[in-house]
Motif scaffolding. Structure first.
Motif, PDB file in Angstrom:
ATOM      1  N   THR A 274      -5.732 -33.839 -16.862  1.00  0.00           N
ATOM      2  CA  THR A 274      -5.504 -33.345 -18.223  1.00  0.00           C
ATOM      3  C   THR A 274      -5.721 -34.455 -19.241  1.00  0.00           C
ATOM      4  OG1 THR A 274      -3.879 -31.741 -17.419  1.00  0.00           O
ATOM      5  CG2 THR A 274      -3.816 -32.274 -19.766  1.00  0.00           C
ATOM      6  N   GLN A 275      -6.535 -34.179 -20.229  1.00  0.00           N
ATOM      7  CA  GLN A 275      -6.806 -35.154 -21.280  1.00  0.00           C
ATOM      8  C   GLN A 275      -5.669 -35.144 -22.306  1.00  0.00           C
ATOM      9  OE1 GLN A 275     -10.617 -34.165 -22.964  1.00  0.00           O
ATOM     10  NE2 GLN A 275     -11.696 -34.362 -21.026  1.00  0.00           N
ATOM     11  N   ILE A 276      -5.410 -36.311 -22.896  1.00  0.00           N
ATOM     12  CA  ILE A 276      -4.434 -36.442 -23.980  1.00  0.00           C
ATOM     13  C   ILE A 276      -5.174 -37.029 -25.171  1.00  0.00           C
ATOM     14  CG2 ILE A 276      -2.266 -37.464 -24.727  1.00  0.00           C
ATOM     15  CD1 ILE A 276      -1.470 -37.749 -21.801  1.00  0.00           C
ATOM     16  N   GLU A 277      -5.274 -36.270 -26.252  1.00  0.00           N
ATOM     17  CA  GLU A 277      -6.032 -36.720 -27.415  1.00  0.00           C
ATOM     18  C   GLU A 277      -5.251 -36.467 -28.698  1.00  0.00           C
ATOM     19  OE1 GLU A 277      -9.935 -35.112 -27.687  1.00  0.00           O
ATOM     20  OE2 GLU A 277     -10.540 -35.764 -25.683  1.00  0.00           O
ATOM     21  N   MET A 278      -5.517 -37.274 -29.706  1.00  0.00           N
ATOM     22  CA  MET A 278      -4.886 -37.071 -31.013  1.00  0.00           C
ATOM     23  C   MET A 278      -5.430 -35.800 -31.659  1.00  0.00           C
ATOM     24  SD  MET A 278      -4.726 -39.533 -34.386  1.00  0.00           S
ATOM     25  CE  MET A 278      -3.316 -40.478 -33.807  1.00  0.00           C
ATOM     26  N   PHE A 279      -4.523 -35.001 -32.181  1.00  0.00           N
ATOM     27  CA  PHE A 279      -4.908 -33.766 -32.859  1.00  0.00           C
ATOM     28  C   PHE A 279      -5.647 -34.086 -34.156  1.00  0.00           C
ATOM     29  CE2 PHE A 279      -3.957 -30.634 -36.171  1.00  0.00           C
ATOM     30  CZ  PHE A 279      -4.459 -29.479 -35.586  1.00  0.00           C
ATOM     31  N   GLU A 280      -6.756 -33.363 -34.383  1.00  0.00           N
ATOM     32  CA  GLU A 280      -7.471 -33.508 -35.648  1.00  0.00           C
ATOM     33  C   GLU A 280      -7.524 -32.200 -36.405  1.00  0.00           C
ATOM     34  OE1 GLU A 280     -11.181 -35.466 -35.704  1.00  0.00           O
ATOM     35  OE2 GLU A 280     -10.453 -37.295 -34.754  1.00  0.00           O
ATOM     36  N   HIS A 281      -8.024 -31.152 -35.758  1.00  0.00           N
ATOM     37  CA  HIS A 281      -8.136 -29.879 -36.471  1.00  0.00           C
ATOM     38  C   HIS A 281      -8.158 -28.723 -35.489  1.00  0.00           C
ATOM     39  CE1 HIS A 281      -8.992 -27.963 -40.390  1.00  0.00           C
ATOM     40  NE2 HIS A 281      -9.475 -26.998 -39.637  1.00  0.00           N
ATOM     41  N   PHE A 282      -7.507 -27.650 -35.858  1.00  0.00           N
ATOM     42  CA  PHE A 282      -7.515 -26.417 -35.081  1.00  0.00           C
ATOM     43  C   PHE A 282      -8.285 -25.357 -35.862  1.00  0.00           C
ATOM     44  CE2 PHE A 282      -5.665 -22.208 -34.246  1.00  0.00           C
ATOM     45  CZ  PHE A 282      -5.835 -22.118 -32.875  1.00  0.00           C
ATOM     46  N   TYR A 283      -9.339 -24.841 -35.256  1.00  0.00           N
ATOM     47  CA  TYR A 283     -10.131 -23.779 -35.877  1.00  0.00           C
ATOM     48  C   TYR A 283      -9.761 -22.451 -35.221  1.00  0.00           C
ATOM     49  CZ  TYR A 283     -12.917 -27.690 -37.562  1.00  0.00           C
ATOM     50  OH  TYR A 283     -13.319 -28.859 -38.162  1.00  0.00           O
ATOM     51  N   LYS A 284      -9.180 -21.567 -35.992  1.00  0.00           N
ATOM     52  CA  LYS A 284      -8.748 -20.281 -35.461  1.00  0.00           C
ATOM     53  C   LYS A 284      -9.947 -19.469 -34.993  1.00  0.00           C
ATOM     54  CE  LYS A 284      -5.849 -16.282 -36.600  1.00  0.00           C
ATOM     55  NZ  LYS A 284      -5.038 -15.632 -37.671  1.00  0.00           N
ATOM     56  N   ALA A 285      -9.830 -18.869 -33.818  1.00  0.00           N
ATOM     57  CA  ALA A 285     -10.915 -18.069 -33.252  1.00  0.00           C
ATOM     58  C   ALA A 285     -11.024 -16.726 -33.975  1.00  0.00           C
ATOM     59  CB  ALA A 285     -10.679 -17.850 -31.761  1.00  0.00           C
ATOM     60  N   GLU A 286     -12.091 -16.028 -33.680  1.00  0.00           N
ATOM     61  CA  GLU A 286     -12.352 -14.728 -34.285  1.00  0.00           C
ATOM     62  C   GLU A 286     -11.203 -13.763 -34.021  1.00  0.00           C
ATOM     63  OE1 GLU A 286     -16.265 -16.738 -33.260  1.00  0.00           O
ATOM     64  OE2 GLU A 286     -14.262 -16.583 -32.436  1.00  0.00           O
ATOM     65  N   ASP A 287     -11.031 -12.786 -34.904  1.00  0.00           N
ATOM     66  CA  ASP A 287      -9.888 -11.873 -34.841  1.00  0.00           C
ATOM     67  C   ASP A 287      -9.782 -11.153 -33.501  1.00  0.00           C
ATOM     68  OD1 ASP A 287      -9.092 -12.565 -37.361  1.00  0.00           O
ATOM     69  OD2 ASP A 287      -9.956 -10.802 -38.350  1.00  0.00           O
ATOM     70  N   TYR A 288     -10.908 -10.797 -32.892  1.00  0.00           N
ATOM     71  CA  TYR A 288     -10.836 -10.017 -31.656  1.00  0.00           C
ATOM     72  C   TYR A 288     -10.306 -10.826 -30.477  1.00  0.00           C
ATOM     73  CZ  TYR A 288     -15.331 -12.090 -30.120  1.00  0.00           C
ATOM     74  OH  TYR A 288     -16.330 -12.949 -29.736  1.00  0.00           O
ATOM     75  N   HIS A 289     -10.203 -12.161 -30.649  1.00  0.00           N
ATOM     76  CA  HIS A 289      -9.610 -12.992 -29.597  1.00  0.00           C
ATOM     77  C   HIS A 289      -8.090 -13.086 -29.734  1.00  0.00           C
ATOM     78  CE1 HIS A 289     -13.322 -14.322 -27.816  1.00  0.00           C
ATOM     79  NE2 HIS A 289     -13.773 -14.807 -28.957  1.00  0.00           N
ATOM     80  N   GLN A 290      -7.557 -12.764 -30.898  1.00  0.00           N
ATOM     81  CA  GLN A 290      -6.131 -12.934 -31.141  1.00  0.00           C
ATOM     82  C   GLN A 290      -5.321 -11.812 -30.493  1.00  0.00           C
ATOM     83  OE1 GLN A 290      -5.442 -15.809 -32.518  1.00  0.00           O
ATOM     84  NE2 GLN A 290      -7.608 -16.178 -33.021  1.00  0.00           N
ATOM     85  N   ASP A 291      -4.216 -12.206 -29.833  1.00  0.00           N
ATOM     86  CA  ASP A 291      -3.319 -11.234 -29.195  1.00  0.00           C
ATOM     87  C   ASP A 291      -4.085 -10.380 -28.183  1.00  0.00           C
ATOM     88  OD1 ASP A 291      -0.722 -10.266 -28.896  1.00  0.00           O
ATOM     89  OD2 ASP A 291      -1.027  -8.631 -30.317  1.00  0.00           O
ATOM     90  N   TYR A 292      -5.011 -10.997 -27.463  1.00  0.00           N
ATOM     91  CA  TYR A 292      -5.966 -10.251 -26.656  1.00  0.00           C
ATOM     92  C   TYR A 292      -5.303  -9.454 -25.534  1.00  0.00           C
ATOM     93  CZ  TYR A 292     -10.158  -9.046 -24.062  1.00  0.00           C
ATOM     94  OH  TYR A 292     -11.162  -8.350 -23.424  1.00  0.00           O
ATOM     95  N   TYR A 293      -4.428 -10.091 -24.772  1.00  0.00           N
ATOM     96  CA  TYR A 293      -3.821  -9.395 -23.630  1.00  0.00           C
ATOM     97  C   TYR A 293      -2.968  -8.212 -24.093  1.00  0.00           C
ATOM     98  CZ  TYR A 293      -0.977  -8.412 -19.521  1.00  0.00           C
ATOM     99  OH  TYR A 293      -0.335  -7.772 -18.481  1.00  0.00           O
ATOM    100  N   ASN A 294      -2.186  -8.423 -25.131  1.00  0.00           N
ATOM    101  CA  ASN A 294      -1.313  -7.349 -25.607  1.00  0.00           C
ATOM    102  C   ASN A 294      -2.101  -6.150 -26.115  1.00  0.00           C
ATOM    103  OD1 ASN A 294       0.990  -8.849 -25.029  1.00  0.00           O
ATOM    104  ND2 ASN A 294       1.056  -9.763 -27.071  1.00  0.00           N
TER     105      ASN A 294
END
Length: 322
Positions: A274-294
């Motif tokens: 597992t890599q450990i890296e400093m956080f820089e930016h989180f880009y939210k994925a497309e809407d159809y990926h959100q809450d996918y399992y539910n």
């Protein structure tokens, strides 16, 4: 993560749209603010250096606009600049702060304003610490410190549909979003990430209450609900976008991540990669990926891949499930 070129771009070409606007008359602002607050925020004044204890105050919390209450900065991005004014490396979100050219006093600077109500906050300089290199030099009287019981952690461990479904079910987790981090371009699409060319990993950003679940426990759960010993691979999913990774925001989080990995290593015969890296930016994925399992519990991928992972998760952490 905003860099100096982003700040210049906004100052030259226009700022991102704010989530909302708050506009009041001068009389209304005077009724809400102290004389000093009004002078700084509405008349673009500057407080005296070292006039506030806020410079050396680093306890967890958020800093909001004293005029309209908009969240501007998180304590995680605050640092001691030695200038006499509270300093930050990043706003809490990209559209929280607006940028204007300021040519007063015979020099050109970048003025920082609340993007919601146009309150003058201070200026932005390019002499801050890495990785952003920015220093948001703010007037303390333009800010209000607010205690909050929320933190964020960004994790990658294969397909984000799987990791999202697991972390959504934990006590203390407020929100989980799927997206991309660790790559070379801004605002990547799913197609671009899947090509492997952008360098991003499929991620989840977990917003949690540290009073209910600890950072260390989140990492233990992460490392035991995917295979952290395979390089760029989780089951049938192969490619650098599926790598096992933990992003840290502070040096304390980095040290905690290293300690948890050493602890969990005893449960695996193979070496954890597992890599450990400093956080820089989180880009939210497309809407159809959100809450996918539910949204798709009867889908083939959900039943074949996610359901078994959830079953294992429930066996290991039944006491931590909502």
């Amino acid at each position: 993560m905003l860099k100096w070129l982003d700040v210049i771009k906004y100052a030259n070409n226009g700022n991102p749209a704010p989530d909302k606007r708050v506009e009041k008359t001068e009389k209304e602002w005077k009724a809400l603010l102290t004389e000093e607050q009004f002078n700084v925020t509405r008349l673009k004044g500057t407080e005296h250096a070292f006039s506030s204890d806020l410079c050396s105050y680093f306890e967890p919390g958020r800093y909001t606009c004293v005029c309209c209450g908009t969240a501007l900065f998180d304590s995680d991005t605050k640092f001691e600049s030695g200038t006499g004014w509270p300093s930050f490396t990043q706003p809490i979100q990209e559209n929280a702060v607006a940028y204007h050219k300021d040519s007063t006093f015979g020099m050109v600077r970048i003025e920082a304003l609340c993007n919601t109500c146009d309150a003058h906050l201070g200026h932005v300089f390019q002499d801050g610490p890495m990785p952003s290199g920015l220093r948001y030099c703010m007037n303390a009287v333009s800010l209000k410190k607010v205690d909050v019981s929320e933190k964020k952690v960004d994790l990658g461990g294969g397909c984000f549909w799987c990791t999202e479904a697991i972390f959504q079910r934990l006590k203390g987790v407020i929100k989980v979003e799927s997206g991309y981090s660790g790559g070379k371009i801004t605002n990547p699409t799913y197609r671009e990430v899947c090509s492997g060319a952008t360098g991003h990993a499929e991620m989840i950003e977990v917003t949690y209450n540290p009073n209910e679940i600890s950072f260390d426990d989140l990492l233990r759960i992460h490392l035991s609900t995917h295979n952290p010993t395979t390089v760029d691979e989780q089951g049938a999913d192969q490619g650098s976008q599926y790598r096992s990774i933990i992003f840290y925001r502070t040096e304390d989080e980095k040290q905690a991540a290293m300690k948890v990995i050493d602890e969990v290593q005893k449960s695996y015969l193979d070496m954890i990669v597992t890599q450990i890296e400093m956080f820089e930016h989180f880009y939210k994925a497309e809407d159809y990926h959100q809450d996918y399992y539910n949204k798709n519990p009867d889908g083939g991928y959900c039943q074949a891949i996610i359901d078994p992972k959830l079953s294992k998760f429930r066996e290991l952490y039944n006491d931590k499930i909502k």
